[in-house]
Design an enzyme around this catalytic site. Structure first.
Site, PDB file in Angstrom:
ATOM      1  N   HIS A  51      -8.836  -2.647   5.213  1.00  0.00           N
ATOM      2  CA  HIS A  51      -8.843  -1.695   4.080  1.00  0.00           C
ATOM      3  C   HIS A  51     -10.268  -1.204   3.845  1.00  0.00           C
ATOM      4  O   HIS A  51     -11.068  -1.859   3.177  1.00  0.00           O
ATOM      5  CB  HIS A  51      -8.278  -2.409   2.838  1.00  0.00           C
ATOM      6  CG  HIS A  51      -7.994  -1.500   1.688  1.00  0.00           C
ATOM      7  ND1 HIS A  51      -6.819  -1.536   0.973  1.00  0.00           N
ATOM      8  CD2 HIS A  51      -8.728  -0.516   1.107  1.00  0.00           C
ATOM      9  CE1 HIS A  51      -6.848  -0.632   0.016  1.00  0.00           C
ATOM     10  NE2 HIS A  51      -8.010   0.001   0.067  1.00  0.00           N
ATOM     11  N   GLY A  70      -5.336   6.913  -4.486  1.00  0.00           N
ATOM     12  CA  GLY A  70      -5.552   7.718  -5.683  1.00  0.00           C
ATOM     13  C   GLY A  70      -5.073   6.985  -6.914  1.00  0.00           C
ATOM     14  O   GLY A  70      -4.763   5.788  -6.860  1.00  0.00           O
ATOM     15  N   GLU A  93      -3.219  -2.680  -8.295  1.00  0.00           N
ATOM     16  CA  GLU A  93      -4.663  -2.605  -8.537  1.00  0.00           C
ATOM     17  C   GLU A  93      -4.884  -2.153  -9.984  1.00  0.00           C
ATOM     18  O   GLU A  93      -5.414  -2.902 -10.800  1.00  0.00           O
ATOM     19  CB  GLU A  93      -5.297  -1.599  -7.554  1.00  0.00           C
ATOM     20  CG  GLU A  93      -6.793  -1.404  -7.750  1.00  0.00           C
ATOM     21  CD  GLU A  93      -7.338  -0.231  -6.919  1.00  0.00           C
ATOM     22  OE1 GLU A  93      -6.569   0.658  -6.532  1.00  0.00           O
ATOM     23  OE2 GLU A  93      -8.564  -0.225  -6.684  1.00  0.00           O
ATOM     24  N   ASP A 135     -12.989  -2.047   0.932  1.00  0.00           N
ATOM     25  CA  ASP A 135     -12.539  -0.861   0.196  1.00  0.00           C
ATOM     26  C   ASP A 135     -13.536   0.291   0.409  1.00  0.00           C
ATOM     27  O   ASP A 135     -13.287   1.154   1.228  1.00  0.00           O
ATOM     28  CB  ASP A 135     -12.330  -1.146  -1.298  1.00  0.00           C
ATOM     29  CG  ASP A 135     -11.280  -0.236  -1.922  1.00  0.00           C
ATOM     30  OD1 ASP A 135     -10.559   0.441  -1.174  1.00  0.00           O
ATOM     31  OD2 ASP A 135     -11.170  -0.216  -3.162  1.00  0.00           O
TER      32      ASP A 135
HETATM   33  O1  LIG Z   1      -9.202   1.327  -4.511  1.00  0.00           O
HETATM   34  C1  LIG Z   1      -8.724   2.462  -4.434  1.00  0.00           C
HETATM   35  N1  LIG Z   1      -7.554   2.740  -5.059  1.00  0.00           N
HETATM   36  C2  LIG Z   1      -6.961   3.948  -4.982  1.00  0.00           C
HETATM   37  N2  LIG Z   1      -7.502   4.977  -4.325  1.00  0.00           N
HETATM   38  C3  LIG Z   1      -8.685   4.761  -3.704  1.00  0.00           C
HETATM   39  C4  LIG Z   1      -9.336   3.535  -3.723  1.00  0.00           C
HETATM   40  N3  LIG Z   1     -10.481   3.641  -3.036  1.00  0.00           N
HETATM   41  C5  LIG Z   1     -10.538   4.896  -2.591  1.00  0.00           C
HETATM   42  N4  LIG Z   1      -9.472   5.573  -3.003  1.00  0.00           N
HETATM   43  C6  LIG Z   1      -9.145   6.981  -2.782  1.00  0.00           C
HETATM   44  C7  LIG Z   1     -10.358   7.895  -2.862  1.00  0.00           C
HETATM   45  C8  LIG Z   1     -10.447   8.505  -1.518  1.00  0.00           C
HETATM   46  O2  LIG Z   1     -10.823   9.863  -1.572  1.00  0.00           O
HETATM   47  C9  LIG Z   1      -9.041   8.365  -0.976  1.00  0.00           C
HETATM   48  C10 LIG Z   1      -8.872   8.449   0.511  1.00  0.00           C
HETATM   49  O3  LIG Z   1      -9.779   7.644   1.200  1.00  0.00           O
HETATM   50  O4  LIG Z   1      -8.626   7.121  -1.480  1.00  0.00           O
HETATM   51 ZN   LIG Z   2      -8.546   1.435  -1.297  1.00  0.00          ZN
END
Ligand SMILES: O=c1[nH]cnc2c1ncn2[C@H]1C[C@H](O)[C@@H](CO)O1
Ligand SMILES: [Zn+2]
Length: 373
Positions: free
Chosen positions: A31, A193, A223, A312
């Site tokens: 991830h 998102g 999350e 992440d």
């Molecule tokens: O931790 C996360 N949770 C939900 N969405 C996330 C997280 N980290 C990054 N993103 C989103 C922002 C990025 O633009 C998108 C694609 O990589 O995924």
């Molecule tokens: Zn993520």
């Protein structure tokens, strides 16, 4: 509830694994967001070369700090605002190739031997690139990164996950893209998102399409929203893995005497060995955990959930796989055997073929840890 089981709390031990040992330990990363892992210097240079004027500062050191501080917001929605800048500088094929190649180099330098790197193609079409052009540029960058790593005598295998953004409702289209590029390095799909207000079932058609096509997918769930999100992701959508999934602890109760009770959903996740893609530092920044010490990973690992450790967003969290391992080692006393367990858990849960996963476990991961012991 299923019968309780007692777990003995593990007392943290003083740190004894050096930074060099942690870096040399083979690591598997499931991830990691491409648009969350740029080098600060690359963000500044690409802003200059592509004419992106929105950066808060052009000073590289200050920019790196800005991303970490702005992301350290206590909310996923505020955390996600920082991606406007990384996506803002990734709107050309050259930029995508460069960012992808550097990501591979940085992961390999950190001792990562297998990585699944994800991004949302729909975020890189602002200046006219097609979705296909985006995917091809990123794949070219990954290939370039892998060959630069090989030139230095190291090796890394990279798989791509394509994300759809939950708020954009383009999931079926992106799922189609993932299936079309499955023989070109795309190994799976995800939705990312804002989680609260955008339940996984909004994208049921995409998940059904993927299942019909024998394609792999994970879902960011548990999350910024709780058990309902995890339940939908698994039971309605058919997610093979959970992105984060930390809120599964809401379905685990610990009595004063240490007896632990798993609710039905937590028991299902553990029994079915559903991998949890846990990202400790990111979870603290978004408020999913109060601190590393309070992070549920300690409990989940002791209960033998299929826990994996992930970054992440290396830029926003100022982290690497080694630094996440170091934090867990210092806080929970996890030693090399535990780190090897996280790594093999991750390798078993990867979206590449079974025989390739086995080969990496037997010829890279096990010998790598044996050499360190
Ligand atoms: O931790 C996360 N949770 C939900 N969405 C996330 C997280 N980290 C990054 N993103 C989103 C922002 C990025 O633009 C998108 C694609 O990589 O995924
Ligand atoms: Zn993520």
């Amino acid at each position: 509830m299923p019968d309780g089981s007692t777990v003995t709390p593990v007392a943290p031990v003083p740190p004894e694994l050096s930074a060099d040992t942690l870096r040399r330990a083979p690591k598997v990363l499931l991830h990691d967001h491409l648009d969350g892992g740029l080098r600060p210097g690359t963000v500044a240079e690409l802003a200059e070369s592509t004419g992106y004027t929105g950066l808060p500062t052009s000073d590289v050191g200050a920019l790196g700090r800005w991303f970490r501080e702005a992301a350290d917001s206590g909310s996923l929605v505020s955390y996600l605002e920082t991606f406007a800048h990384t996506c803002g500088v990734m709107q050309t094929e050259e930029a995508l190739v460069r960012v992808a190649a550097e990501a591979v180099e940085d992961l390999a330098a950190d001792g990562v031997v297998y990585a699944e790197v994800r991004y949302a193609p729909e975020l890189f079409v602002e200046r006219g690139l097609s979705l296909d052009a985006v995917v091809e540029a990123v794949q070219a960058g990954f290939a370039e990164g892998v060959s630069r790593v090989a030139e230095r005598g190291a090796a890394i295998r990279v798989g791509t996950l394509l994300c759809a953004m939950r708020q954009h409702a383009r999931a079926l289209e992106i799922a189609g893209l993932a299936v079309r590029y499955r023989d070109a390095g795309v190994v799976g799909f995800d939705i990312a998102g804002p989680e609260d207000g955008f339940p996984p079932t909004r994208n049921l058609d995409a998940f059904e399409f993927l299942r019909q096509n024998n394609a792999h997918f994970t879902i960011h769930a548990g999350e910024a929203f709780g058990l309902a999100s995890i339940w939908e992701a698994i039971q309605h959508c058919g997610a093979e893995r959970l992105g984060h999934g930390v809120r599964i602890v809401d379905d685990i109760k610990t009595d004063a005497d240490g007896t632990v009770h798993l609710g039905r959903l937590a028991a299902y996740v553990r029994d079915r060995r559903i991998p949890l893609e846990i990202c400790p530092t990111s979870n603290v920044q978004t408020g999913a955990a109060g601190s590393i010490a309070e992070h549920p990973i300690g409990l989940l690992a002791r209960l033998r959930f299929r826990v994996t450790v992930n970054t992440d967003n290396r830029l926003m969290s100022g982290c690497s796989m080694s630094s996440e391992f170091a934090a867990l080692h210092e806080t929970f006393g996890f030693g090399l055997d535990d780190l090897r367990w996280f790594t093999i858990n991750a390798m078993k849960s990867a979206f590449i073929d079974f025989d390739e996963r086995l080969r990496l476990i037997d010829t890279v991961i096990k010998p790598g840890y044996a050499a360190l012991a």
